[in-house]
Motif scaffolding. Structure first.
Motif, PDB file in Angstrom:
ATOM      1  N   THR A 211       6.963 -23.452 -13.010  1.00 57.80           N
ATOM      2  CA  THR A 211       6.488 -22.386 -13.298  1.00 57.80           C
ATOM      3  C   THR A 211       4.867 -22.235 -12.634  1.00 57.80           C
ATOM      4  N   TYR A 212       4.252 -23.161 -12.671  1.00 60.26           N
ATOM      5  CA  TYR A 212       2.863 -23.452 -11.788  1.00 60.26           C
ATOM      6  C   TYR A 212       3.185 -22.917 -10.261  1.00 60.26           C
ATOM      7  N   LEU A 213       3.568 -23.328  -9.627  1.00 61.79           N
ATOM      8  CA  LEU A 213       3.759 -22.879  -8.890  1.00 61.79           C
ATOM      9  C   LEU A 213       4.415 -22.281  -8.001  1.00 61.79           C
ATOM     10  N   GLY A 214       5.422 -21.701  -8.880  1.00 60.01           N
ATOM     11  CA  GLY A 214       6.365 -20.455  -8.318  1.00 60.01           C
ATOM     12  C   GLY A 214       4.826 -19.126  -8.929  1.00 60.01           C
ATOM     13  N   ARG A 215       4.274 -19.173  -9.768  1.00 66.67           N
ATOM     14  CA  ARG A 215       2.645 -17.942  -9.594  1.00 66.67           C
ATOM     15  C   ARG A 215       1.956 -18.458  -8.798  1.00 66.67           C
ATOM     16  N   ILE A 216       1.757 -19.870  -8.217  1.00 65.97           N
ATOM     17  CA  ILE A 216       0.615 -19.142  -7.339  1.00 65.97           C
ATOM     18  C   ILE A 216       1.912 -18.932  -5.939  1.00 65.97           C
ATOM     19  N   LEU A 217       2.787 -19.505  -5.624  1.00 73.49           N
ATOM     20  CA  LEU A 217       3.083 -18.752  -4.462  1.00 73.49           C
ATOM     21  C   LEU A 217       3.538 -17.427  -3.994  1.00 73.49           C
ATOM     22  N   THR A 218       4.176 -16.532  -5.758  1.00 69.07           N
ATOM     23  CA  THR A 218       3.913 -15.212  -5.469  1.00 69.07           C
ATOM     24  C   THR A 218       2.610 -14.569  -5.518  1.00 69.07           C
ATOM     25  N   GLY A 219       2.034 -15.123  -6.202  1.00 68.45           N
ATOM     26  CA  GLY A 219      -0.010 -14.333  -6.007  1.00 68.45           C
ATOM     27  C   GLY A 219       0.195 -14.787  -4.142  1.00 68.45           C
ATOM     28  N   LEU A 220       0.085 -16.038  -3.407  1.00 70.67           N
ATOM     29  CA  LEU A 220       0.160 -15.749  -1.904  1.00 70.67           C
ATOM     30  C   LEU A 220       1.183 -15.047  -1.590  1.00 70.67           C
ATOM     31  N   ILE A 221       2.452 -15.094  -1.570  1.00 70.17           N
ATOM     32  CA  ILE A 221       3.724 -14.003  -0.745  1.00 70.17           C
ATOM     33  C   ILE A 221       2.865 -12.756  -0.991  1.00 70.17           C
ATOM     34  N   TYR A 222       1.987 -11.787  -2.451  1.00 70.50           N
ATOM     35  CA  TYR A 222       2.148 -10.527  -2.334  1.00 70.50           C
ATOM     36  C   TYR A 222       0.940 -10.317  -1.293  1.00 70.50           C
ATOM     37  N   LEU A 223      -0.141 -11.059  -1.572  1.00 69.51           N
ATOM     38  CA  LEU A 223      -1.218 -11.717  -0.669  1.00 69.51           C
ATOM     39  C   LEU A 223      -0.938 -11.310   0.776  1.00 69.51           C
ATOM     40  N   ALA A 224       0.008 -11.810   1.340  1.00 70.60           N
ATOM     41  CA  ALA A 224       0.526 -12.493   3.118  1.00 70.60           C
ATOM     42  C   ALA A 224       0.870 -10.880   3.157  1.00 70.60           C
ATOM     43  N   ILE A 225       1.428 -10.078   2.047  1.00 66.02           N
ATOM     44  CA  ILE A 225       2.468  -8.768   1.899  1.00 66.02           C
ATOM     45  C   ILE A 225       1.050  -7.508   2.700  1.00 66.02           C
ATOM     46  N   ALA A 226       0.002  -8.151   1.473  1.00 63.99           N
ATOM     47  CA  ALA A 226      -0.810  -7.449   1.845  1.00 63.99           C
ATOM     48  C   ALA A 226      -1.417  -7.742   2.871  1.00 63.99           C
ATOM     49  N   TRP A 227      -1.422  -8.478   3.127  1.00 62.34           N
ATOM     50  CA  TRP A 227      -2.045  -8.555   5.127  1.00 62.34           C
ATOM     51  C   TRP A 227      -1.799  -8.636   5.988  1.00 62.34           C
ATOM     52  N   VAL A 228      -0.404  -8.019   6.175  1.00 60.94           N
ATOM     53  CA  VAL A 228       0.454  -7.268   7.117  1.00 60.94           C
ATOM     54  C   VAL A 228       0.159  -5.805   6.994  1.00 60.94           C
ATOM     55  N   PHE A 229      -0.033  -5.236   5.464  1.00 58.85           N
ATOM     56  CA  PHE A 229      -0.696  -4.032   5.528  1.00 58.85           C
ATOM     57  C   PHE A 229      -1.790  -3.822   6.458  1.00 58.85           C
ATOM     58  N   VAL A 230      -2.745  -5.044   5.480  1.00 58.32           N
ATOM     59  CA  VAL A 230      -4.041  -4.684   6.303  1.00 58.32           C
ATOM     60  C   VAL A 230      -3.797  -4.129   8.004  1.00 58.32           C
ATOM     61  N   ARG A 231      -3.059  -5.648   8.743  1.00 63.68           N
ATOM     62  CA  ARG A 231      -2.939  -5.878   9.688  1.00 63.68           C
ATOM     63  C   ARG A 231      -2.663  -3.949  10.158  1.00 63.68           C
ATOM     64  N   ILE A 232      -2.045  -3.756   9.718  1.00 60.88           N
ATOM     65  CA  ILE A 232      -1.205  -2.321  10.419  1.00 60.88           C
ATOM     66  C   ILE A 232      -1.940  -0.963  10.451  1.00 60.88           C
ATOM     67  N   ILE A 233      -3.097  -1.067   8.748  1.00 61.11           N
ATOM     68  CA  ILE A 233      -3.649  -0.351   8.900  1.00 61.11           C
ATOM     69  C   ILE A 233      -4.836  -0.611  10.142  1.00 61.11           C
ATOM     70  N   ASP A 234      -5.112  -1.698  10.183  1.00 66.34           N
ATOM     71  CA  ASP A 234      -5.795  -1.421  11.726  1.00 66.34           C
ATOM     72  C   ASP A 234      -6.237  -0.815  13.040  1.00 66.34           C
ATOM     73  N   VAL A 235      -4.652  -1.199  13.487  1.00 67.13           N
ATOM     74  CA  VAL A 235      -3.698  -1.192  14.046  1.00 67.13           C
ATOM     75  C   VAL A 235      -3.912   0.272  14.868  1.00 67.13           C
ATOM     76  N   VAL A 236      -3.297   0.806  13.207  1.00 62.28           N
ATOM     77  CA  VAL A 236      -3.481   2.387  13.457  1.00 62.28           C
ATOM     78  C   VAL A 236      -4.341   3.171  13.343  1.00 62.28           C
ATOM     79  N   THR A 237      -5.553   3.236  12.160  1.00 57.91           N
ATOM     80  CA  THR A 237      -6.832   3.432  12.309  1.00 57.91           C
ATOM     81  C   THR A 237      -7.772   3.177  13.967  1.00 57.91           C
ATOM     82  N   ASN A 238      -7.422   2.018  14.459  1.00 56.33           N
ATOM     83  CA  ASN A 238      -8.143   2.605  15.825  1.00 56.33           C
ATOM     84  C   ASN A 238      -7.086   2.892  16.930  1.00 56.33           C
ATOM     85  N   ARG A 239      -5.703   3.157  16.614  1.00 57.20           N
ATOM     86  CA  ARG A 239      -4.860   4.315  17.979  1.00 57.20           C
ATOM     87  C   ARG A 239      -5.968   5.511  17.492  1.00 57.20           C
TER      88      ARG A 239
END
Length: 495
Positions: free
Chosen positions: A223-251
């Motif tokens: 349970t504890y590991l699953g919660r940590i991994l869930t939070g990290l997975i959501y942050l990794a998805i947010a990281w993907v969107f952050v990179r996309i935002i950087d590329v699009v705004t620079n464009r």
């Protein structure tokens, strides 16, 4: 009492079992008289913990934290689904039930029907396939009731997850490159290259989660590991969107014209930060929701706090939205010469809070965007042509024959000029005591003020030439001095 809610009842049981206090853990079971024949309540609690450690995968946060339970799950009001486990090809459902505890209150316990199944579930629960090949010392329980070999496997899994993510991410990028190369735009190529690192982390986290399912540590540790991994997975998805935002705004900034880039450079950082913050906040809220926290109160608190900040920073927000209005409506761009209020100047910068203009006196005026956006702005930089409207004051002794020759010659000269609009007009408009007034009305076909001055000079010289050739002249202002002879004599001293 933690047993007032379904989630509290399960967590209370797990905490007591983790501490080895199976007497207290048995207080979370609805043990009836017939159950005591199949085993003491403490033994039933111990067996249930072993079943949950081996079979249960759901997070306790999935259970309702309301005293009345989840009334929308389709079950009886006093019943809550604890979990569904699969043994020997069939699914077995475990339940919590709400029972009276005192005359004025009720508590949630693991249902008596589920308690009846515990010995059978424990007998059918199989140990891990790896354990038959391991030495006895590795099968000893460590922290969180997790065996030593499972802890060692988790360490190895941690070390191997990132390399696995790197390999799979690299393979995925290589598979996508032939596809994006077929397009004419470079945007997709840049996007694919930019998301490589977050995708690598995301694949590593997914691999780690799959590995945890296979290793099967204790339910509480899962349970504890699953919660940590869930939070990290959501942050990794947010990281993907952050990179996309950087590329699009620079464009977007790169695609803007040179004069718009300064404006974009001032607005895009705020837009970029806002979108990035929204992605991270969404990831955090999704994580908290998956952990069982009620984010409604948090959002309400953020709304109240945001209102307080908005009231305190009213002028700042006004200037910010003024900057957005200037950027979106584009009444002026950087480099435009304009009149704003009672001043004129060239726009040098449009920032988030204010706009800077250099006046004709070479001073710099800084105007808050909230005020600047509400002014009447006359943009000289948007002109497609410039008016040429001199009024010629000819001498009073100019004859009508001279005027009849001068007017058509002036009109012909203007229409023959390549930089003058064809609809030129020359008219005799007034007879004043000092002059005969002739108006010239046309447009010079240039938006450049410096070029206009050169063309205006050329046209005025041509006008003077025509007037001179026709024997006329421009009127010179005259002053008449009238003397009173009587007054003059009285002021002359007598000898």
């Amino acid at each position: 009492d933690v047993r007032e809610t379904p989630r509290g009842a399960l967590l209370g049981f797990l905490d007591a079992a983790r501490e080895g206090d199976f007497r207290r853990a048995s207080s979370f079971l609805n043990v009836r008289r017939e159950h005591r024949r199949t085993g003491a309540p403490e033994q039933l609690a111990r067996q249930l913990k072993e079943v949950l450690d081996r079979e249960l995968a759901q997070d306790p946060a999935r259970l309702s934290n309301a005293p009345e339970g989840d009334l929308a799950d389709g079950l009886e009001p006093n019943q809550e689904l604890l979990a569904a486990i699969r043994q020997e090809g069939r699914e077995i459902e475990l339940y919590l039930e709400r029972v009276p505890a005192t005359p004025s209150g009720q508590i949630w316990l693991i249902s008596s029907a589920t308690v009846s199944l515990i010995p059978m579930l424990r007998a059918r629960a199989e140990g891990h396939a790896m354990e038959k090949y391991l030495p006895a010392w590795m099968l000893k329980a460590g922290a969180f009731d997790t065996r030593i070999w499972q802890w060692l496997a988790l360490v190895l899994l941690t070390l191997a997850a990132l390399p696995v993510g790197h390999i799979f991410a690299r393979a995925l990028i290589r598979a996508l490159q032939p596809i994006v190369r077929r397009t004419h735009s470079q945007l997709d190529d840049t996007l694919v290259a930019s998301i490589r690192s977050p995708v690598q982390l995301l694949i590593a986290l997914i691999a780690y989660r799959i590995g945890i399912v296979w290793i099967a540590p204790s339910y509480l540790l899962r349970t504890y590991l699953g919660r940590i991994l869930t939070g990290l997975i959501y942050l990794a998805i947010a990281w993907v969107f952050v990179r996309i935002i950087d590329v699009v705004t620079n464009r977007i900034v790169a695609a803007m014209s040179r004069r718009q880039k300064t404006t974009a450079a001032s607005v895009m950082p705020l837009t970029r930060r806002t979108l990035k913050a929204a992605a991270v906040i969404f990831a955090l809220l999704a994580t908290l929701t998956s952990w069982g926290y009620d984010t409604t109160a948090l959002l309400a608190g953020l709304g109240v706090g945001g209102l307080a900040v908005a009231l305190a920073a009213q002028k700042t927000i006004e200037n910010l939205f003024g900057g957005v209005a200037i950027t979106s409506d584009k009444p002026v761009l950087v480099g435009d010469f304009c009149r704003f209020g009672n001043k004129t100047g060239t726009v040098e910068d449009i920032g988030l809070r204010s706009t800077r203009l250099r006046t004709v006196d070479r001073t710099v005026v800084t105007v808050p965007n909230g005020e600047f956006s509400s002014l009447q702005i006359e943009n000289f930089g948007k002109r497609d042509k410039m008016s040429f409207r001199p009024v010629l004051q000819l001498e009073r002794d100019t004859t009508p024959e001279q005027l009849r020759r001068i007017l058509p010659r002036l009109e012909r000269m203007l229409k023959d000029h390549p930089k003058v609009e064809q609809a030129a007009r020359v008219r005799f408009i007034a007879i004043s005591p000092q002059s005969l007034d002739v108006e010239v009305y046309t447009y010079v076909l240039t938006p450049d003020y410096d070029e206009f001055l050169v063309l205006q000079q050329e046209l005025l010289l041509h006008i003077l030439e025509i007037i001179t050739e026709e024997g006329a002249a421009l009127a010179v202002p005259r002053q008449h001095l009238l003397l009173d002879r009587a007054a003059t004599r009285s002021s002359t001293p007598q000898s």
